[in-house]
Design a protein around this motif. Structure first.
Motif, short mmCIF file in Angstrom:
data_model
loop_
_atom_site.label_atom_id
_atom_site.label_comp_id
_atom_site.label_asym_id
_atom_site.label_seq_id
_atom_site.Cartn_x
_atom_site.Cartn_y
_atom_site.Cartn_z
N UNK A 88 0.81 -1.06 -0.06
CA UNK A 88 -0.14 0.10 0.00
C UNK A 88 1.04 1.23 -0.03
N UNK A 89 0.40 2.20 -0.77
CA UNK A 89 1.24 3.60 -0.91
C UNK A 89 0.37 4.58 -0.87
N UNK A 90 0.84 5.59 -0.11
CA UNK A 90 -0.05 6.98 0.09
C UNK A 90 0.60 7.86 -0.88
N UNK A 91 -0.19 8.06 -1.85
CA UNK A 91 0.41 9.31 -2.95
C UNK A 91 -0.63 10.27 -2.96
N UNK A 92 -0.07 11.31 -2.20
CA UNK A 92 -0.95 12.41 -1.89
C UNK A 92 -2.23 12.09 -1.13
N UNK A 93 -3.27 12.40 -1.58
CA UNK A 93 -4.50 12.12 -0.95
C UNK A 93 -5.17 10.58 -1.36
N UNK A 94 -4.18 10.14 -2.30
CA UNK A 94 -4.79 8.89 -2.97
C UNK A 94 -4.03 7.55 -2.25
N UNK A 95 -4.70 6.51 -2.07
CA UNK A 95 -4.20 5.20 -1.30
C UNK A 95 -4.20 4.29 -2.46
N UNK A 96 -3.11 3.98 -2.94
CA UNK A 96 -2.89 2.89 -4.16
C UNK A 96 -2.21 1.47 -3.63
N UNK A 97 -2.93 0.63 -3.81
CA UNK A 97 -2.53 -0.74 -3.63
C UNK A 97 -2.08 -1.63 -4.81
N UNK A 98 -1.08 -2.36 -4.50
CA UNK A 98 -0.42 -3.22 -5.54
C UNK A 98 -0.36 -4.72 -5.17
N UNK A 99 -0.64 -5.65 -5.82
CA UNK A 99 -0.37 -7.03 -5.33
C UNK A 99 0.81 -7.44 -6.55
N UNK A 100 1.65 -8.02 -5.97
CA UNK A 100 3.13 -8.36 -6.43
C UNK A 100 3.73 -9.40 -6.15
N UNK A 101 4.75 -9.94 -6.59
CA UNK A 101 5.26 -11.13 -5.64
C UNK A 101 6.32 -10.76 -4.60
N UNK A 102 6.47 -11.56 -3.79
CA UNK A 102 6.93 -11.52 -2.72
C UNK A 102 8.37 -11.11 -2.86
N UNK A 103 8.91 -12.13 -3.74
CA UNK A 103 10.34 -11.83 -4.36
C UNK A 103 10.59 -10.46 -4.89
N UNK A 104 9.63 -9.96 -5.64
CA UNK A 104 9.80 -8.50 -6.14
C UNK A 104 9.82 -7.57 -5.11
N UNK A 105 9.09 -7.65 -3.86
CA UNK A 105 8.96 -6.86 -2.65
C UNK A 105 10.36 -6.62 -2.10
N UNK A 106 11.14 -8.13 -2.01
CA UNK A 106 12.38 -8.11 -1.42
C UNK A 106 13.45 -7.42 -2.27
N UNK A 107 13.31 -7.85 -3.59
CA UNK A 107 14.19 -7.11 -4.55
C UNK A 107 14.09 -5.62 -4.66
N UNK A 108 13.03 -4.96 -4.27
CA UNK A 108 12.84 -3.66 -4.41
C UNK A 108 13.18 -3.11 -3.11
N UNK A 109 13.27 -3.93 -2.10
CA UNK A 109 13.47 -3.57 -0.69
C UNK A 109 12.04 -2.39 -0.06
N UNK A 110 10.99 -2.90 -0.61
CA UNK A 110 9.76 -2.29 -0.25
C UNK A 110 9.32 -2.42 1.37
N UNK A 111 9.48 -1.34 2.06
CA UNK A 111 9.12 -1.35 3.43
C UNK A 111 8.50 -0.06 3.80
N UNK A 112 7.69 -0.02 4.94
CA UNK A 112 6.81 1.13 5.27
C UNK A 112 7.86 2.29 5.41
N UNK A 113 7.57 3.52 4.47
CA UNK A 113 8.59 4.42 4.86
C UNK A 113 9.32 4.65 3.67
#
Length: 134
Positions: A88-113
């Motif tokens: 989940x991302x907060x982009x200005x006033x908009x909440x954007x939700x993406x479903x992706x592989x857990x592998x991609x999350x790790x590779x991109x280093x996506x963590x809150x903040x």
């Protein structure tokens, strides 16, 4: 012609009612009165002002892309299982939700903040209008 009340206009612009009234007083935004004597703005004028005053964060990716719907924001939540993740991302006033592989999350280093860019490239975009405007 769509007539929009001051409070609604302020909500669309993300500013206070007083700011919209100041813009009207300073001739930044034209206004009229409706049949009930309330101050209203024309939807076309409001759309023009919204476009002119849009504050879009700089896209940090530096990537050239054909996708025009790019939303820069902060990752607010990551829920993962061994295979898939919900980001989940907060982009200005908009909440954007993406479903992706857990592998991609790790590779991109996506963590809150984390700062991230949600890129939306779809063949279908659904546009709805409120009941009272139909």
């Amino acid at each position: 012609m769509s007539q929009i009340r001051i409070r609604e206009a302020a909500g669309f612009l993300g500013v206070s009612d007083d700011t919209v009234r100041r813009w009207i007083d300073n001739a930044v935004l034209p206004a009229t009165t409706d049949a009930a004597g309330r101050m209203v703005v024309d939807g076309v004028d409001l759309a023009r002002l919204a476009t002119e005053h849009a504050a879009v964060p700089t896209d940090p990716s530096g990537t050239a892309s054909s996708a025009r719907n790019r939303f820069v924001g902060l990752v607010t939540r990551v829920v993962s299982d061994p295979v898939m993740s919900q980001v989940e991302l907060q982009c200005g006033p908009h909440r954007v939700v993406s479903l992706m592989s857990t592998e991609a999350v790790r590779e991109l280093g996506l963590v809150p903040g984390s700062v991230a860019v949600a890129v939306v490239k779809a063949t279908t975009v659904i546009v709805e209008i409120p009941q009272e405007h139909s």
